[in-house]
Design a protein around this motif. Structure first.
Motif, PDB file in Angstrom:
ATOM      1  N   GLY A  25      68.522 -17.092 -27.908  1.00 35.71           N
ATOM      2  CA  GLY A  25      68.905 -15.755 -27.434  1.00 35.71           C
ATOM      3  C   GLY A  25      68.511 -14.677 -28.431  1.00 35.71           C
ATOM      4  N   LYS A  26      67.486 -14.953 -29.250  1.00 33.68           N
ATOM      5  CA  LYS A  26      67.051 -13.982 -30.271  1.00 33.68           C
ATOM      6  C   LYS A  26      66.614 -12.665 -29.638  1.00 33.68           C
ATOM      7  N   GLY A  27      65.952 -12.767 -28.474  1.00 28.08           N
ATOM      8  CA  GLY A  27      65.431 -11.564 -27.820  1.00 28.08           C
ATOM      9  C   GLY A  27      66.539 -10.560 -27.570  1.00 28.08           C
ATOM     10  N   GLY A  50      58.923 -16.883 -26.080  1.00 30.75           N
ATOM     11  CA  GLY A  50      59.253 -16.189 -24.844  1.00 30.75           C
ATOM     12  C   GLY A  50      60.644 -15.629 -24.999  1.00 30.75           C
ATOM     13  N   HIS A  51      60.733 -14.347 -25.325  1.00 38.97           N
ATOM     14  CA  HIS A  51      62.042 -13.749 -25.585  1.00 38.97           C
ATOM     15  C   HIS A  51      62.503 -12.960 -24.367  1.00 38.97           C
ATOM     16  N   THR A  52      63.657 -13.355 -23.843  1.00 42.95           N
ATOM     17  CA  THR A  52      64.155 -12.748 -22.615  1.00 42.95           C
ATOM     18  C   THR A  52      65.177 -11.676 -22.941  1.00 42.95           C
ATOM     19  N   LYS A 342      76.029 -17.372 -26.057  1.00 46.23           N
ATOM     20  CA  LYS A 342      76.271 -18.195 -24.872  1.00 46.23           C
ATOM     21  C   LYS A 342      77.527 -19.087 -24.887  1.00 46.23           C
ATOM     22  N   ASP A 344      80.035 -18.370 -23.373  1.00 49.55           N
ATOM     23  CA  ASP A 344      80.527 -18.211 -21.989  1.00 49.55           C
ATOM     24  C   ASP A 344      80.113 -19.384 -21.114  1.00 49.55           C
ATOM     25  N   SER A 424      77.815 -13.072 -28.555  1.00 48.81           N
ATOM     26  CA  SER A 424      77.222 -12.644 -27.286  1.00 48.81           C
ATOM     27  C   SER A 424      77.851 -13.491 -26.181  1.00 48.81           C
ATOM     28  N   GLY A 426      77.232 -12.916 -22.712  1.00 45.32           N
ATOM     29  CA  GLY A 426      76.498 -12.704 -21.467  1.00 45.32           C
ATOM     30  C   GLY A 426      75.129 -12.150 -21.817  1.00 45.32           C
TER      31      GLY A 426
HETATM   32  P1  GDP Z   1      64.992 -16.490 -27.339  1.00 50.44           P
HETATM   33  O1  GDP Z   1      63.608 -17.044 -27.205  1.00 50.44           O
HETATM   34  O2  GDP Z   1      65.709 -16.971 -28.557  1.00 50.44           O
HETATM   35  O3  GDP Z   1      65.039 -15.000 -27.202  1.00 50.44           O
HETATM   36  O4  GDP Z   1      65.836 -17.069 -26.128  1.00 50.44           O
HETATM   37  P2  GDP Z   1      65.452 -17.105 -24.572  1.00 50.44           P
HETATM   38  O5  GDP Z   1      65.085 -15.765 -24.128  1.00 50.44           O
HETATM   39  O6  GDP Z   1      64.501 -18.194 -24.305  1.00 50.44           O
HETATM   40  O7  GDP Z   1      66.819 -17.622 -23.935  1.00 50.44           O
HETATM   41  C1  GDP Z   1      67.987 -16.944 -23.940  1.00 50.44           C
HETATM   42  C2  GDP Z   1      68.451 -16.777 -22.486  1.00 50.44           C
HETATM   43  O8  GDP Z   1      69.835 -16.646 -22.437  1.00 50.44           O
HETATM   44  C3  GDP Z   1      67.893 -15.541 -21.829  1.00 50.44           C
HETATM   45  O9  GDP Z   1      67.733 -15.776 -20.466  1.00 50.44           O
HETATM   46  C4  GDP Z   1      68.995 -14.511 -22.063  1.00 50.44           C
HETATM   47  O10 GDP Z   1      69.005 -13.492 -21.082  1.00 50.44           O
HETATM   48  C5  GDP Z   1      70.221 -15.351 -21.968  1.00 50.44           C
HETATM   49  N1  GDP Z   1      71.336 -14.972 -22.830  1.00 50.44           N
HETATM   50  C6  GDP Z   1      71.283 -14.401 -24.063  1.00 50.44           C
HETATM   51  N2  GDP Z   1      72.524 -14.293 -24.569  1.00 50.44           N
HETATM   52  C7  GDP Z   1      73.378 -14.815 -23.641  1.00 50.44           C
HETATM   53  C8  GDP Z   1      74.787 -15.025 -23.606  1.00 50.44           C
HETATM   54  O11 GDP Z   1      75.510 -14.719 -24.543  1.00 50.44           O
HETATM   55  N3  GDP Z   1      75.291 -15.626 -22.490  1.00 50.44           N
HETATM   56  C9  GDP Z   1      74.523 -16.004 -21.453  1.00 50.44           C
HETATM   57  N4  GDP Z   1      75.097 -16.599 -20.416  1.00 50.44           N
HETATM   58  N5  GDP Z   1      73.184 -15.814 -21.444  1.00 50.44           N
HETATM   59  C10 GDP Z   1      72.627 -15.241 -22.531  1.00 50.44           C
END
Ligand code: GDP
Length: 440
Positions: A25-27, A50-52, A342, A344, A424, A426
């Motif tokens: 959830g770095k993004g 791939g940062h979402t 996450k 939650d 975080s 959500g």
């Molecule tokens: P990154 O590569 O580390 O940025 O992670 P990703 O983008 O691959 O995965 C993180 C996913 O979890 C994304 O779809 C985010 O929108 C979502 N996300 C981030 N923080 C949270 C959280 O606290 N709770 C939930 N349920 N989803 C989250």
């Protein structure tokens, strides 16, 4: 000029790094902190990341661009440690512009020293994976391993080389011969020609040209000028080429030293190291994963957490949080604060597991062995803590969250030796709890 002194670290320079196998959830965390930053820098990796980021119900995924592009006021850097796929870069610039972001040569800078991913790198990556059969690493097939290999073998092609025609021809001729011989050795039928690759380079270099600069020099000026800087990590500590479970790793250093090597911002200048950890563990691809849950519980976490790769769409393997691995990642990076994401997804679980040690052939161990076969024989020692039933609300103080959740966080902090400062709960920006004002 930045105060105090040349070598003093500054809380205004923060690295945000994954503490697990990526996808923590770095993004979202970068996006949150970018609101108060002047500069966001991608340091290593390539379009395998791939940062979402979710903003107002809309989902943005960045592969090549720093997550700061969603903020109008930030200057974004793709530094020399990153490997650039010019085609993907152009597609992303176009997409973000279409969706309303300001992406111009005034707020996006690409290093002239960064290495370039060519189509033959992708094909070699995919060919090698296919030839490995059962033993494949599970790469994203985006050519990242082969391009870093070329960089280290001193036969790579850098962004600056794209703009010198003779140099480009010579380097491409050599690169194509090697790629074709590798493909022949792998039994693949496809071959590349230098002319075709030259056309490809000419097609994409024009899109890149206005953004290209000496990012090292510019970033040094940003540091000296006192800019608030976020260094955006990609992948996670346990995928680091040196520290991860080799060979099931990525092809760059994903830890703090990689951030410095990839940007020119020195370790001693980085005042905050935020380690991002999910409340459970996931990994994509093959390799040891001691705390993996292979049954219905693992499936349930995958569905609730939507654990599917943002680059490849592959289902992620899920397991309990691995505190041994986390402690290791914190030590490697000198993490000053943990961002927990996450939790939650675990709400409603009767009990929540934490892997506190491994069992290796009847011995309790708390370090990763180097031996590949020993890594595969590690069994998790799981400690269970009571789960929390109630929703984790982000609109109140931390102290109002369920007592069981607070106990879980306290247990994690004791196990890992670092404070959890941001939680975080959500995907949206607002679904975040800052435990102290200074955590923002
Ligand atoms: P990154 O590569 O580390 O940025 O992670 P990703 O983008 O691959 O995965 C993180 C996913 O979890 C994304 O779809 C985010 O929108 C979502 N996300 C981030 N923080 C949270 C959280 O606290 N709770 C939930 N349920 N989803 C989250």
């Amino acid at each position: 000029m930045r105060q105090p002194g040349k070598s003093g670290s500054s809380r205004e320079i923060a690295a945000i790094l994954g503490l697990q196998w990526g996808d923590e959830g770095k993004g979202k965390v970068v996006d949150l902190l970018a609101a108060r930053a002047d500069v966001v820098v991608r340091c290593q990796g390539g379009s395998n990341a791939g940062h979402t980021v979710k903003v107002g119900g809309e989902t943005f995924i960045t592969h090549m661009l720093p997550s700061g592009v969603l903020h109008a006021g930030t200057r974004n850097y793709v530094a020399h440690g990153v490997v650039i796929d010019p085609e993907q870069f152009a597609a992303e610039v176009e997409e973000f512009r279409r969706r309303g972001s300001r992406v111009t040569p005034e707020n996006l800078f690409v290093s002239d020293r960064a290495h370039v991913v060519f189509p033959y790198h992708k094909r070699v990556d995919q060919g090698r994976e296919a030839a490995q059969g059962e033993k494949k690493i599970g790469t994203t097939g985006r050519g990242i391993g082969p391009v870093y290999a070329d960089k280290m073998r001193r036969v790579g092609l850098r962004v600056a080389d794209l703009f010198e025609d003779e140099m480009l021809d010579d380097l491409l001729a050599a690169g194509v011969i090697e790629a074709n011989s590798t493909l022949a050795g792998l039994g693949a039928s496809e071959r590349f020609s230098p002319d075709e690759m030259r056309r490809w380079a000419l097609q994409w270099r024009d899109g890149l040209r206005p953004f290209v600069t000496d990012t090292f020099a510019r970033l040094r000026a940003e540091v000296e000028g006192g800019a608030r800087i976020i260094l955006e990590g990609a992948q996670g500590a346990l995928l680091d080429t040196d520290y991860g479970a080799y060979p099931y790793v990525t092809s760059s250093n994903t830890t703090l030293a990689g951030v410095s090597a990839g940007t020119g911002i020195r370790g001693g200048e980085i005042g905050r190291v935020l380690g991002v950890a999910k409340a459970y563990a996931t990994r994509v691809g093959a390799g040891p994963f001691p705390s993996e849950l292979s049954g219905a519980l693992g499936d349930a976490i995958r569905e609730r957490g939507r654990e599917y790769g943002s680059t490849t769409g592959r289902p992620r393997r899920c397991g309990w949080l691995d505190a041994v691995a986390l402690r290791y990642a914190i030590a490697i990076n000198g993490v000053t604060e943990i961002v927990l994401t996450k939790p939650d997804v675990l709400t409603g679980q009767e009990r929540v597991g934490i892997c506190v040690a491994y069992d290796l052939d009847g011995r309790r161990v708390t370090d990763f062995p180097a031996s590949r076969s020993a890594q595969m024989r590690l069994r998790p020692v799981i400690e269970f803590v009571p789960g929390w039933k109630d929703h984790l609300a982000s609109n109140g103080p931390y102290e109002r969250l369920p007592a069981e959740f607070q106990e879980y966080v306290a247990r994690l902090e004791r196990l890992c030796g670092a404070p959890v400062t941001i939680i975080s709960v959500g995907a949206e920006r607002e679904e975040t709890i800052f435990r102290a004002a200074g955590a923002r």
